[in-house]
Design an enzyme around this catalytic site. Structure first.
Site, mmCIF file in Angstrom:
data_model
loop_
_atom_site.group_PDB
_atom_site.id
_atom_site.type_symbol
_atom_site.label_atom_id
_atom_site.label_comp_id
_atom_site.label_asym_id
_atom_site.label_seq_id
_atom_site.Cartn_x
_atom_site.Cartn_y
_atom_site.Cartn_z
ATOM 1 N N GLU A 45 0.837 -1.201 0.000
ATOM 2 C CA GLU A 45 0.000 0.000 0.000
ATOM 3 C C GLU A 45 0.877 1.259 0.000
ATOM 4 O O GLU A 45 1.888 1.322 0.681
ATOM 5 C CB GLU A 45 -0.882 -0.022 1.240
ATOM 6 C CG GLU A 45 -1.779 1.202 1.403
ATOM 7 C CD GLU A 45 -2.548 1.202 2.711
ATOM 8 O OE1 GLU A 45 -3.592 1.867 2.776
ATOM 9 O OE2 GLU A 45 -2.096 0.536 3.676
ATOM 10 N N LYS A 111 -9.729 2.229 -2.401
ATOM 11 C CA LYS A 111 -9.923 1.694 -1.053
ATOM 12 C C LYS A 111 -11.262 2.145 -0.478
ATOM 13 O O LYS A 111 -11.551 3.335 -0.388
ATOM 14 C CB LYS A 111 -8.776 2.154 -0.157
ATOM 15 C CG LYS A 111 -8.794 1.584 1.256
ATOM 16 C CD LYS A 111 -7.567 2.063 2.022
ATOM 17 C CE LYS A 111 -7.497 1.491 3.428
ATOM 18 N NZ LYS A 111 -6.292 1.985 4.155
ATOM 19 N N CYS A 145 -5.425 -2.969 2.843
ATOM 20 C CA CYS A 145 -5.182 -2.890 4.279
ATOM 21 C C CYS A 145 -6.455 -3.044 5.122
ATOM 22 O O CYS A 145 -6.956 -4.155 5.279
ATOM 23 C CB CYS A 145 -4.454 -1.582 4.591
ATOM 24 S SG CYS A 145 -3.490 -1.629 6.137
#
Length: 261
Positions: A45, A111, A145
């Site tokens: 990331e 995300k 994540c």
């Protein structure tokens, strides 16, 4: 029928804080010895900057230097290059997981679950779509994540074979990382690749990596060395996954639901 394969390389590395030029060069050096048959290379990331919230200074457009560099690498190695970075679109900023194919074609996922405890939600706009990306015969669900903590969003609706989560996941929560990778693999009958960074960022947060590849039964196939830079390569076979799903058909029995984004 011959089995199909995906040759994946997961890059566990340190990241220089807010130094895109340095990170791009470092990653170029790390992947110089890629296996010849590599299909997909995955970086952690925010691989260009580290997990910085300084979007006004470091966010790039999709035709910026980092995506252009990814295109160069993809063309040179004839492999898909993937990882997330800060992207600017108009007045909005996204933590965007970009996939660059060897022919220059782009796929991406923004995300969805922003890490509010790190103020990510105050700087970035959440993604509005769950995406499936195809590479060879593998259907891939990309996550970033914090996304991995939300099993409804990652629920396999018989539409993916490999879940890839890229992260800046702190060492203090490494057991959670290791457990969630296995949980997502088992409950979704899918391969799971978790790609995490190492080192210590400018916020004083330490990362140990634990970059891992998990099989659909929750067994660890590959794991990177703790706290060390390493490129972890493996050939995933589609045939065993298909046979396992056929012999133990869990997914068709799952509850149906509508995902509201």
């Amino acid at each position: 029928m011959s089995e199909s394969y995906l040759n994946i390389t997961m890059v566990q590395c340190d990241l220089a804080w807010e130094q895109p030029d340095k990170n791009r060069q470092h990653l170029s050096d790390l992947i110089r010895q890629l296996p010849a048959e590599t299909d997909l290379v995955v970086f952690p990331e925010m691989f260009a900057t580290g997990f910085s919230m300084h979007v006004e200074h470091w966010a790039e457009p999709m035709d910026g230097e980092t995506v252009s560099w990814m295109k160069q690498q993809a063309a040179e190695y004839q492999a898909c290059i993937a990882g997330s970075l800060m992207i600017r679109e108009g007045e909005s900023f996204f933590n965007r997981f970009v996939f660059v194919h060897p022919d220059g074609r782009l796929d991406y996922y923004d995300k969805r679950h922003l890490f509010s405890m790190g103020e990510e939600h105050a700087h970035f706009k959440p993604g509005q779509q769950r995406k499936i990306i195809q590479i060879k015969s593998f259907r891939i669900l990309p996550l970033v994540c914090y996304d991995m903590r939300f099993p409804v969003f990652s629920r396999n609706r018989q539409d993916y074979d490999l879940l890839i989560n890229i992260a800046n996941w702190p060492a203090t929560r490494r057991e959670v990382w290791q457990t969630l990778l296995k949980a997502r693999a088992i409950e979704n009958q899918a391969y799971v690749a978790g790609v995490n960074r190492i080192g210590t960022d400018d916020n004083g947060i330490k990362y140990l990596g634990d970059t891992s590849l998990i099989d659909p039964k929750g067994k660890t196939i590959k794991v990177a060395s703790e706290g060390k830079e390493e490129c972890v390569s493996f050939r995933l076979a589609k045939g065993p996954l298909d046979r396992f799903r056929k012999s133990f058909p869990v997914l068709p029995d799952a509850d149906d639901f509508d995902l509201e984004l």
